[in-house]
Design an enzyme around this catalytic site. Structure first.
Site, short mmCIF file in Angstrom:
data_model
loop_
_atom_site.label_atom_id
_atom_site.label_comp_id
_atom_site.label_asym_id
_atom_site.label_seq_id
_atom_site.Cartn_x
_atom_site.Cartn_y
_atom_site.Cartn_z
N LYS A 107 0.82 -1.21 0.00
CA LYS A 107 0.00 0.00 0.00
C LYS A 107 0.86 1.27 0.00
CE LYS A 107 -4.20 -1.96 0.79
NZ LYS A 107 -3.93 -3.40 0.79
C1 LIG Z 1 -4.57 -4.48 0.30
C2 LIG Z 1 -3.80 -5.74 0.24
C3 LIG Z 1 -4.06 -6.72 -0.76
C4 LIG Z 1 -5.18 -6.57 -1.76
O1 LIG Z 1 -4.93 -5.56 -2.71
P1 LIG Z 1 -6.11 -5.01 -3.64
O2 LIG Z 1 -5.50 -3.90 -4.41
O3 LIG Z 1 -7.19 -4.55 -2.71
O4 LIG Z 1 -6.56 -6.13 -4.50
C5 LIG Z 1 -3.24 -7.82 -0.80
N1 LIG Z 1 -2.24 -8.01 0.09
C6 LIG Z 1 -1.99 -7.11 1.07
C7 LIG Z 1 -0.89 -7.39 2.03
C8 LIG Z 1 -2.75 -5.94 1.18
O5 LIG Z 1 -2.47 -5.05 2.16
#
Ligand SMILES: *Cc1c(COP(=O)(O)O)cnc(C)c1O
Length: 461
Positions: free
Chosen positions: A111
C-alpha cells in the site's frame, strides 16, 4: 488527459479534480478516457533508470495538464526517497518464478507504493488551491497505517481512520495508533471492517457533510492509487525481458486495485501474457470467472485479512472498459446486483475476461503449506497474502512467459501465520519491534453514523 465516471452520469474531469473527488458524484469510479500508449522504444528507454524516474515518465500523460512533468518528478522522487530498498520494487527469483517485493515502504505492505505518492500529490494540490480536506477512511489493517504514514504532518490534510475494534492485528494497530501527529485521528469502531466501510460510504453519501468537510478518499476508489501501482508492472516487465519477452503476473487480490493497475499497464503496451487473480476462500471473483455469475456470499475471516472482501470495488473499472464503456448500462447492472446479490456477466465480456485473466483461489491450509514449503526449499519467509499468490501461480500450466508473483506484505507483518506454518520464531525488524514501547492514541466509538460524523467535525476543527 480527461477522466470519465464508470456510471456515465458525472462530469468529465482532469487529474487533480479526480484526485480530490475520490468517488464520482454518480457513485461511479473515475477512469481515463483513453489509455496512454508506451511504445516499444519508450519502454526500452525506461530500463535501468531509477524507480522514481520511471514513475515520472509513465504517469506524466495521466496527470497532464494538472501537474507539469518537472513537478511530477519532484513528487515521485520525494515519494520513493524513504523506501528501505533502493530499487523500491526489487524482483527476486523464487524457484521457476519471480517474487516482486512490494513491501519495502515505511509500513511494510505494498500500500505504501501508492500512498506515499498520494500524500505528495494531495499536499501539492492543496497548497496550489489553498484548500483543506478531510480524509475519512476505513481499514482492515494495511491501508490505515500506510495512509497515516503518508499523510502525517502534511499541510491541508486532516485524516480520520476507522478500524474495527479488536479485529486488526496488534502490529497493524500499533502502526496506526503510535503515530503522534496533530492531523491524524484514529477511531476504533465497535463493529466489523464492513461496518467501518459502510460508515465511510454513508458519510460520502451525505452531500452536505461531504462538501462541508471537503471529504476525500484514500482507498483504491481513488484513481491516483491505481495509477501509481501501474509503475511496478513496467519496472518488473523490463527486468524480466520486456519488451522482447512477455510476462505473466499473479496478484493476491482484495479490492482488485493492484490487478487493475496490471490491466492498465497491459492496455498501455506492457507485454503481459496473463493476469492471474488470486483470492483466498472469499472467492467471488474466481467463482464468477468459472461460472459466469457473480454471487455474493458472507465474508469469512482468513489468514490473509487484507483480501477478506465480498465485492471488489475496482472490478467495476474493468467491467466498464470491457463493456465498451457503457456507463448507464453498467449503473443499472450494479443496482440490480446490489439488490439481488447476483449478476450474470455478459458472455462477450466473460470471453474477453477469460483470454486476458485467470482467476483461482487458495485455502488457508494451502497458504500454510505454501509458506512451509517455500521456507523449506529456499529459506525465504513469505507472508500469507503473498502465499495465496504463490499457491495459485504454482498450479498454472507451464508457459514461455516468466511468472511474476506480487509479494504484497513483509512476513513480519503477519508473524503468527508465518510461525504457525514454519515453526520458526523470528525477530521483528526494529521499526516494528519498537512500536510496543510507544504510547497509543485512539478514540472509541459505537457503530453509529451520527456519533461518528460529530466526532469527525470535532477532531478536525
Ligand atoms: C490491500 C492488500 C491486498 C489486496 O490488494 P487489492 O488492491 O485490494 O486487491 C493484498 N495483500 C496485502 C498485504 C494488502 O495489504
Amino acid at each position: 488527459m480527461r477522466y470519465e465516471s464508470t456510471r456515465g452520469g458525472a462530469p468529465v474531469l482532469q487529474f487533480s479534480d479526480v484526485l480530490l473527488e475520490g468517488l464520482a458524484s454518480d457513485g461511479g469510479l473515475y477512469v481515463p478516457k483513453q489509455w496512454p500508449l508506451i511504445t516499444k522504444t519508450e519502454l526500452r528507454s525506461l530500463a535501468n533508470i531509477p524507480y522514481a524516474e520511471v514513475a515520472q515518465r509513465v504517469l506524466a500523460p495521466l496527470v497532464d495538464p494538472s501537474i507539469s512533468f518537472e513537478t511530477l518528478g519532484e513528487l515521485t522522487h520525494r515519494a520513493y526517497a524513504n523506501f528501505r530498498h533502493e530499487e523500491v520494487a526489487p524482483v527476486v527469483e523464487l524457484g521457476e518464478s519471480f517474487l516482486v517485493e512490494l513491501h519495502w515502504g515505511p509500513t511494510f505492505s505494498f500500500k505504501d507504493i501508492a500512498l506515499q505518492l498520494l500524500g505528495q500529490l494531495f499536499e501539492h494540490e492543496l497548497e496550489r488551491r489553498d484548500k483543506k480536506i478531510t480524509i475519512v477512511g476505513a481499514t482492515s489493517g494495511d491501508t490505515g497505517s500506510a495512509a497515516i504514514e503518508a499523510c502525517k504532518d502534511r499541510a491541508g490534510i486532516e485524516l480520520v481512520m476507522l478500524h474495527p475494534r479488536g479485529r486488526v492485528s496488534e502490529i497493524q494497530r500499533l502502526q496506526m495508533t503510535t503515530v503522534e501527529s496533530s492531523n491524524i485521528h484514529n477511531v476504533a469502531i465497535d463493529g466489523t471492517f464492513d461496518d467501518c466501510q459502510d460508515l465511510v460510504k454513508a458519510m460520502f453519501a451525505q452531500e452536505k457533510f461531504r462538501s462541508e468537510m471537503s471529504l476525500a478518499a484514500v482507498n483504491s476508489i481513488n484513481w491516483a492509487r491505481v495509477a501509481a501501482q501501474s509503475v511496478y508492472y513496467v519496472t518488473t516487465a523490463l527486468k524480466l525481458g520486456a519488451p522482447d519477452k512477455k510476462v505473466s503476473f499473479c496478484v493476491p487480490t482484495g479490492n482488485f486495485g493492484n490487478v487493475m493497475a496490471g490491466y492498465m499497464a497491459s492496455q498501455m503496451g506492457v507485454p503481459i501474457e496473463r493476469l492471474i487473480v488470486a483470492s483466498n476462500h472469499n472467492d467471488i471473483l474466481s467463482r464468477a470467472y468459472q461460472t459466469g455469475t457473480m454471487s455474493m456470499e458472507p465474508v469469512r475471516p482468513s489468514l490473509s485479512p487484507a483480501m477478506d472482501i465480498q465485492v471488489s470495488s475496482n472490478f467495476e473499472r474493468l467491467l466498464f472498459d470491457l463493456s465498451e464503456r457503457n456507463g448507464p448500462e453498467l449503473a443499472e447492472q450494479i443496482k440490480e446486483f446490489r439488490r439481488s446479490g447476483s449478476w450474470v456477466l455478459n458472455p462477450e465480456i466473460l470471453k474477453i475476461l477469460r483470454t486476458k485473466f485467470i482467476a483461482d483461489r487458495a485455502s488457508d491450509e494451502q497458504v500454510l503449506s505454501t509458506i512451509r514449503q517455500v521456507y523449506q526449499k529456499t529459506g525465504v519467509l513469505v507472508d500469507p497474502h503473498t502465499a495465496v499468490g504463490i499457491s495459485v501461480a504454482e498450479r498454472q500450466p507451464p508457459s514461455s512467459a516468466a511468472m511474476a508473483i506480487m509479494s504484497t506484505a513483509h512476513p513480519a507483518k503477519f508473524p503468527d501465520a508465518v510461525t504457525e506454518a514454519t515453526g520458526s520464531v523470528f525477530d521483528l525488524p526494529p521499526e516494528l519491534s519498537s512500536l510496543s514501547s510507544l504510547s497509543e492514541t485512539c478514540d472509541f466509538l459505537p457503530n453509529n453514523l451520527n456519533l461518528v460524523m460529530d466526532h469527525v467535525r470535532e477532531v478536525t476543527k
